[in-house]
Design a protein around this motif. Structure first.
Motif, mmCIF file in Angstrom:
data_model
loop_
_atom_site.group_PDB
_atom_site.id
_atom_site.type_symbol
_atom_site.label_atom_id
_atom_site.label_comp_id
_atom_site.label_asym_id
_atom_site.label_seq_id
_atom_site.Cartn_x
_atom_site.Cartn_y
_atom_site.Cartn_z
ATOM 1 N N TRP A 131 0.947 -1.362 0.023
ATOM 2 C CA TRP A 131 -0.159 0.241 -0.138
ATOM 3 C C TRP A 131 1.178 1.241 -0.008
ATOM 4 O O TRP A 131 0.889 2.078 -0.990
ATOM 5 C CB TRP A 131 -1.208 0.091 0.929
ATOM 6 C CG TRP A 131 -2.075 1.416 1.207
ATOM 7 C CD1 TRP A 131 -3.544 1.148 1.309
ATOM 8 C CD2 TRP A 131 -2.130 2.116 1.549
ATOM 9 N NE1 TRP A 131 -3.635 2.489 0.653
ATOM 10 C CE2 TRP A 131 -2.563 3.119 1.439
ATOM 11 C CE3 TRP A 131 -0.681 3.057 2.529
ATOM 12 C CZ2 TRP A 131 -2.856 3.972 2.576
ATOM 13 C CZ3 TRP A 131 -0.684 4.022 3.071
ATOM 14 C CH2 TRP A 131 -1.719 5.506 2.895
ATOM 15 N N LEU A 132 1.771 1.065 0.003
ATOM 16 C CA LEU A 132 2.717 3.033 0.728
ATOM 17 C C LEU A 132 3.007 2.273 -0.465
ATOM 18 O O LEU A 132 3.719 3.356 -0.637
ATOM 19 C CB LEU A 132 3.638 2.062 1.745
ATOM 20 C CG LEU A 132 3.473 2.084 3.211
ATOM 21 C CD1 LEU A 132 4.468 1.573 4.708
ATOM 22 C CD2 LEU A 132 3.179 3.672 3.969
ATOM 23 N N ARG A 133 3.569 1.799 -1.207
ATOM 24 C CA ARG A 133 4.601 1.991 -2.289
ATOM 25 C C ARG A 133 3.538 2.507 -3.158
ATOM 26 O O ARG A 133 3.847 3.667 -4.400
ATOM 27 C CB ARG A 133 4.733 0.240 -2.785
ATOM 28 C CG ARG A 133 6.104 -0.266 -2.128
ATOM 29 C CD ARG A 133 6.746 -1.478 -2.585
ATOM 30 N NE ARG A 133 6.112 -1.711 -4.131
ATOM 31 C CZ ARG A 133 7.339 -2.743 -4.522
ATOM 32 N NH1 ARG A 133 7.448 -3.754 -4.173
ATOM 33 N NH2 ARG A 133 7.360 -2.353 -6.400
ATOM 34 N N ALA A 134 2.033 1.580 -3.086
ATOM 35 C CA ALA A 134 1.670 2.539 -3.726
ATOM 36 C C ALA A 134 0.987 4.189 -3.738
ATOM 37 O O ALA A 134 0.704 5.136 -4.938
ATOM 38 C CB ALA A 134 -0.177 2.225 -4.486
ATOM 39 N N LEU A 135 1.300 4.377 -2.513
ATOM 40 C CA LEU A 135 1.019 5.271 -2.367
ATOM 41 C C LEU A 135 1.995 5.939 -2.893
ATOM 42 O O LEU A 135 2.116 7.564 -3.686
ATOM 43 C CB LEU A 135 0.751 5.946 -0.589
ATOM 44 C CG LEU A 135 0.741 7.163 -0.493
ATOM 45 C CD1 LEU A 135 -0.296 8.486 -0.858
ATOM 46 C CD2 LEU A 135 0.214 7.375 1.100
ATOM 47 N N ALA A 136 3.461 6.206 -2.546
ATOM 48 C CA ALA A 136 4.563 6.941 -2.838
ATOM 49 C C ALA A 136 4.642 6.973 -4.783
ATOM 50 O O ALA A 136 4.746 7.899 -5.349
ATOM 51 C CB ALA A 136 5.614 5.958 -2.918
ATOM 52 N N ALA A 137 3.766 5.769 -5.809
ATOM 53 C CA ALA A 137 3.985 5.736 -6.631
ATOM 54 C C ALA A 137 2.721 7.048 -6.862
ATOM 55 O O ALA A 137 3.305 7.470 -8.145
ATOM 56 C CB ALA A 137 3.485 4.894 -7.334
ATOM 57 N N SER A 138 2.093 7.410 -7.006
ATOM 58 C CA SER A 138 0.989 7.967 -6.800
ATOM 59 C C SER A 138 0.853 9.518 -6.372
ATOM 60 O O SER A 138 1.522 10.637 -7.581
ATOM 61 C CB SER A 138 -0.849 8.328 -6.031
ATOM 62 O OG SER A 138 -1.344 9.136 -6.007
ATOM 63 N N ALA A 139 1.830 9.589 -5.164
ATOM 64 C CA ALA A 139 2.633 10.549 -5.231
ATOM 65 C C ALA A 139 3.498 11.599 -6.240
ATOM 66 O O ALA A 139 3.768 12.688 -6.619
ATOM 67 C CB ALA A 139 2.649 10.832 -3.512
ATOM 68 N N TYR A 140 4.534 10.750 -6.508
ATOM 69 C CA TYR A 140 5.254 11.473 -7.650
ATOM 70 C C TYR A 140 4.378 11.125 -9.301
ATOM 71 O O TYR A 140 5.046 12.585 -9.636
ATOM 72 C CB TYR A 140 6.685 9.854 -7.769
ATOM 73 C CG TYR A 140 7.346 10.288 -8.701
ATOM 74 C CD1 TYR A 140 8.247 10.759 -8.494
ATOM 75 C CD2 TYR A 140 7.640 9.571 -9.985
ATOM 76 C CE1 TYR A 140 8.993 11.075 -9.759
ATOM 77 C CE2 TYR A 140 8.481 9.683 -10.860
ATOM 78 C CZ TYR A 140 8.868 11.054 -10.893
ATOM 79 O OH TYR A 140 10.437 10.990 -11.750
#
Length: 264
Positions: A105-114
């Motif tokens: 989930w955190l990886r997905a949030l990081a990708a979305s933020a980028y």
């Protein structure tokens, strides 16, 4: 007053779903993206104050609420309440040296933020229970700066537990390879902190080499700065916000580190 208003007018709340998990996230500021992962008991005022510093420094800050009650002070009762919650939660690995499910989930949030903020990449700051998540989230290629403040998981039981990073072997190999490329990692701990033992930083040095920078603040009995031997939370509860104090020097280094990686 809404929860977002309690956290601060500069933050807006939204739900971020991925796979089987959905967590509330508070977003504020503008500029390169930084994820701030709170410690136990949750998004307490000290974590929010740290996030505000990043907003003021020109970053878009994403504050996911992973457990606990946002805004509530870090009292003994709240710590006990959150500890019980995370102990039974399947998305967090507490003892085994394995990658926690929540990292997806955190990886997905990081990708979305980028995708939203762009720039050289994303920064992640983890604290205590989430300290190791700051490194694990770097499995997402857009993460180029990981700050591990007093990483306390897995529980440091025995030498193996004290040295563990909370990563599957293949995930650690992936991150080690990234450290040879564009990933940089900063670690913070107090020297007398049993929750974040020195063996953990030794593992980081051995795994990441020159890409890992350690700040270890003297908290031995009778230390020159008068830091309590029980000090744990470098950037929040144990922070003494006075120029020249070792914890303030560490905070300033975090800000400089993020700027070096995210404003290239």
């Amino acid at each position: 007053m809404s929860l977002g208003q309690q956290i601060g007018a500069e933050f807006e709340a939204f739900d971020f779903p991925h796979d089987t998990h959905t967590y509330e996230v508070f977003r504020g500021g503008s500029g390169p993206a930084v994820l701030v992962l709170h410690e136990i008991p949750g998004l307490h005022p000290g974590v929010i104050d740290f996030a505000r510093r990043l907003v003021s420094a020109g970053y878009t800050v994403f504050l996911p609420s992973l457990f606990g009650r946002p805004v509530v002070p870090a009292t003994g009762r709240e710590v006990a309440r959150s500890t019980l919650r995370v102990c039974v939660a399947r998305e967090f690995t507490k003892v085994a040296d394995r990658t926690s499910p929540v990292v997806g989930w955190l990886r997905a949030l990081a990708a979305s933020a980028y995708g939203e903020c762009g720039g050289p990449g994303v920064g992640v700051v983890g604290m205590c229970f989430t300290g190791g998540f700051a490194l694990a989230t770097a499995l997402e290629p857009s993460v180029v700066a990981s700050v591990m403040s007093q990483p306390a998981m897995p529980v440091p039981i025995g030498h193996r537990g004290r040295a563990a990073l909370g990563l599957d072997p293949q995930d650690l190999a992936t991150i080690t390879a990234r450290a040879d490329d564009d990933l940089r990692v900063l670690g913070l701990r107090f020297t007398n902190d049993r929750g974040c033992p020195p063996e953990r930083f030794e593992t980081l040095r051995a795994s990441l080499g020159a890409s890992f920078e350690a700040i270890e603040i003297d908290s031995s009995p009778g230390n020159a700065a008068g830091i309590s031997p029980s000090a744990h939370s470098v950037l929040t509860i144990s922070l003494v916000d006075e120029p020249g104090h070792p914890t303030r020097v560490a905070l300033d280094r975090v800000l400089t580190f993020l700027a070096e990686q995210l404003r290239r």
